[in-house]
Design a protein around this motif. Structure first.
Motif, PDB file in Angstrom:
ATOM      1  N   ASP A   1       0.447  -1.039   0.073  1.00  0.00           N
ATOM      2  CA  ASP A   1      -0.010   0.344   0.185  1.00  0.00           C
ATOM      3  C   ASP A   1       1.095   0.853   0.085  1.00  0.00           C
ATOM      4  O   ASP A   1       2.036   1.403   0.203  1.00  0.00           O
ATOM      5  N   ASP A   2       0.332   2.357  -0.160  1.00  0.00           N
ATOM      6  CA  ASP A   2       1.520   4.017  -0.399  1.00  0.00           C
ATOM      7  C   ASP A   2       1.559   4.256   0.989  1.00  0.00           C
ATOM      8  O   ASP A   2       0.405   4.705   0.694  1.00  0.00           O
ATOM      9  N   THR A   3       2.500   3.471   1.607  1.00  0.00           N
ATOM     10  CA  THR A   3       2.356   4.087   3.023  1.00  0.00           C
ATOM     11  C   THR A   3       4.149   3.826   3.458  1.00  0.00           C
ATOM     12  O   THR A   3       4.374   3.610   2.380  1.00  0.00           O
ATOM     13  N   SER A   4       4.626   4.242   4.027  1.00  0.00           N
ATOM     14  CA  SER A   4       6.316   4.466   4.638  1.00  0.00           C
ATOM     15  C   SER A   4       6.956   3.187   4.410  1.00  0.00           C
ATOM     16  O   SER A   4       7.873   2.569   3.944  1.00  0.00           O
ATOM     17  N   ALA A   5       6.019   2.021   5.059  1.00  0.00           N
ATOM     18  CA  ALA A   5       5.984   0.454   4.388  1.00  0.00           C
ATOM     19  C   ALA A   5       6.846   0.376   3.452  1.00  0.00           C
ATOM     20  O   ALA A   5       7.497  -0.867   3.116  1.00  0.00           O
ATOM     21  N   PHE A   6       6.146   0.403   2.369  1.00  0.00           N
ATOM     22  CA  PHE A   6       6.747   0.492   0.995  1.00  0.00           C
ATOM     23  C   PHE A   6       8.008   1.110   0.562  1.00  0.00           C
ATOM     24  O   PHE A   6       8.692  -0.119   0.374  1.00  0.00           O
TER      25      PHE A   6
ATOM     26  N   ALA B   1      19.781  -3.786  -6.895  1.00  0.00           N
ATOM     27  CA  ALA B   1      18.983  -3.045  -7.733  1.00  0.00           C
ATOM     28  C   ALA B   1      17.964  -2.459  -7.779  1.00  0.00           C
ATOM     29  O   ALA B   1      16.987  -3.402  -8.507  1.00  0.00           O
ATOM     30  N   LEU B   2      17.454  -1.419  -7.592  1.00  0.00           N
ATOM     31  CA  LEU B   2      15.755  -0.770  -9.165  1.00  0.00           C
ATOM     32  C   LEU B   2      16.303  -1.509 -10.375  1.00  0.00           C
ATOM     33  O   LEU B   2      17.152  -1.250 -11.511  1.00  0.00           O
ATOM     34  N   HIS B   3      15.549  -1.675 -10.834  1.00  0.00           N
ATOM     35  CA  HIS B   3      14.665  -2.247 -12.081  1.00  0.00           C
ATOM     36  C   HIS B   3      13.805  -1.256 -12.237  1.00  0.00           C
ATOM     37  O   HIS B   3      12.886  -1.557 -12.692  1.00  0.00           O
ATOM     38  N   GLY B   4      13.863  -0.257 -13.616  1.00  0.00           N
ATOM     39  CA  GLY B   4      12.747   0.056 -14.117  1.00  0.00           C
ATOM     40  C   GLY B   4      12.112   0.922 -13.002  1.00  0.00           C
ATOM     41  O   GLY B   4      12.546   1.342 -12.207  1.00  0.00           O
ATOM     42  N   SER B   5      10.833   2.254 -13.360  1.00  0.00           N
ATOM     43  CA  SER B   5      10.371   2.698 -12.569  1.00  0.00           C
ATOM     44  C   SER B   5       9.177   1.896 -12.214  1.00  0.00           C
ATOM     45  O   SER B   5       8.897   1.169 -11.728  1.00  0.00           O
ATOM     46  N   PRO B   6       9.047   2.665 -10.939  1.00  0.00           N
ATOM     47  CA  PRO B   6       7.694   2.673  -9.975  1.00  0.00           C
ATOM     48  C   PRO B   6       7.139   2.727 -10.657  1.00  0.00           C
ATOM     49  O   PRO B   6       6.496   3.345 -11.557  1.00  0.00           O
ATOM     50  N   SER B   7       5.791   1.668 -10.147  1.00  0.00           N
ATOM     51  CA  SER B   7       3.737   1.511 -10.879  1.00  0.00           C
ATOM     52  C   SER B   7       3.649   2.461  -9.495  1.00  0.00           C
ATOM     53  O   SER B   7       4.061   1.744  -8.262  1.00  0.00           O
ATOM     54  N   TYR B   8       1.974   3.099  -9.602  1.00  0.00           N
ATOM     55  CA  TYR B   8       1.417   3.341  -8.829  1.00  0.00           C
ATOM     56  C   TYR B   8       0.309   2.918  -8.622  1.00  0.00           C
ATOM     57  O   TYR B   8      -0.487   3.771 -10.824  1.00  0.00           O
TER      58      TYR B   8
ATOM     59  N   VAL C   1      -7.446   1.685  -2.081  1.00  0.00           N
ATOM     60  CA  VAL C   1      -6.697   2.135  -1.457  1.00  0.00           C
ATOM     61  C   VAL C   1      -5.131   2.512  -2.978  1.00  0.00           C
ATOM     62  O   VAL C   1      -5.621   1.477  -3.742  1.00  0.00           O
ATOM     63  N   MET C   2      -4.116   3.453  -2.700  1.00  0.00           N
ATOM     64  CA  MET C   2      -3.491   2.937  -3.924  1.00  0.00           C
ATOM     65  C   MET C   2      -2.331   2.025  -3.424  1.00  0.00           C
ATOM     66  O   MET C   2      -1.973   2.067  -2.015  1.00  0.00           O
ATOM     67  N   ARG C   3      -1.239   1.698  -4.382  1.00  0.00           N
ATOM     68  CA  ARG C   3      -0.422   0.649  -4.396  1.00  0.00           C
ATOM     69  C   ARG C   3       0.737   1.101  -5.077  1.00  0.00           C
ATOM     70  O   ARG C   3       0.504   1.456  -6.140  1.00  0.00           O
ATOM     71  N   CYS C   4       1.544   0.739  -4.796  1.00  0.00           N
ATOM     72  CA  CYS C   4       3.121   0.859  -5.088  1.00  0.00           C
ATOM     73  C   CYS C   4       3.304  -0.481  -5.874  1.00  0.00           C
ATOM     74  O   CYS C   4       3.141  -1.482  -4.626  1.00  0.00           O
ATOM     75  N   ALA C   5       4.583  -0.054  -6.453  1.00  0.00           N
ATOM     76  CA  ALA C   5       5.167  -1.517  -7.503  1.00  0.00           C
ATOM     77  C   ALA C   5       6.726  -1.085  -6.899  1.00  0.00           C
ATOM     78  O   ALA C   5       6.624   0.356  -8.339  1.00  0.00           O
ATOM     79  N   GLN C   6       7.575  -1.971  -7.236  1.00  0.00           N
ATOM     80  CA  GLN C   6       9.080  -1.682  -8.375  1.00  0.00           C
ATOM     81  C   GLN C   6       9.645  -2.387  -7.622  1.00  0.00           C
ATOM     82  O   GLN C   6       9.309  -3.330  -6.938  1.00  0.00           O
TER      83      GLN C   6
END
Length: 67
Positions: free
Chosen positions: A10-15, A28-35, A43-48
């Motif tokens: 979820d879009d919180t500091s936990a992400f 290492a980061l791969h590509g851009s995050p998604s929202y 709720v809004m969700r984040c992915a990386q």
């Protein structure tokens, strides 16, 4: 072998903490995050995506979070 994980939360500091922990463990980061909006939960969700070079060959029993 290049290991791949998709971190979601979820879009919180936990992400941010989840991604920061992965980076601290050598991922290492791969590509851009998604929202995106999760309409079922309201709720809004984040992915990386993250990647990490590891020794050995791929097998489906790998515990990616433990690499």
């Amino acid at each position: 072998m290049l290991a791949y994980r998709l971190l979601t939360e979820d879009d919180t500091s936990a992400f941010c903490h989840k991604v920061s922990l992965a980076l601290a463990k050598g991922w290492a980061l791969h590509g851009s995050p998604s929202y995106a909006f999760d309409a079922a939960r309201g709720v809004m969700r984040c992915a990386q995506a993250v990647v990490k070079e590891v020794e050995g060959d791929y097998h489906p029993d790998l515990k990616l979070g433990e690499l």
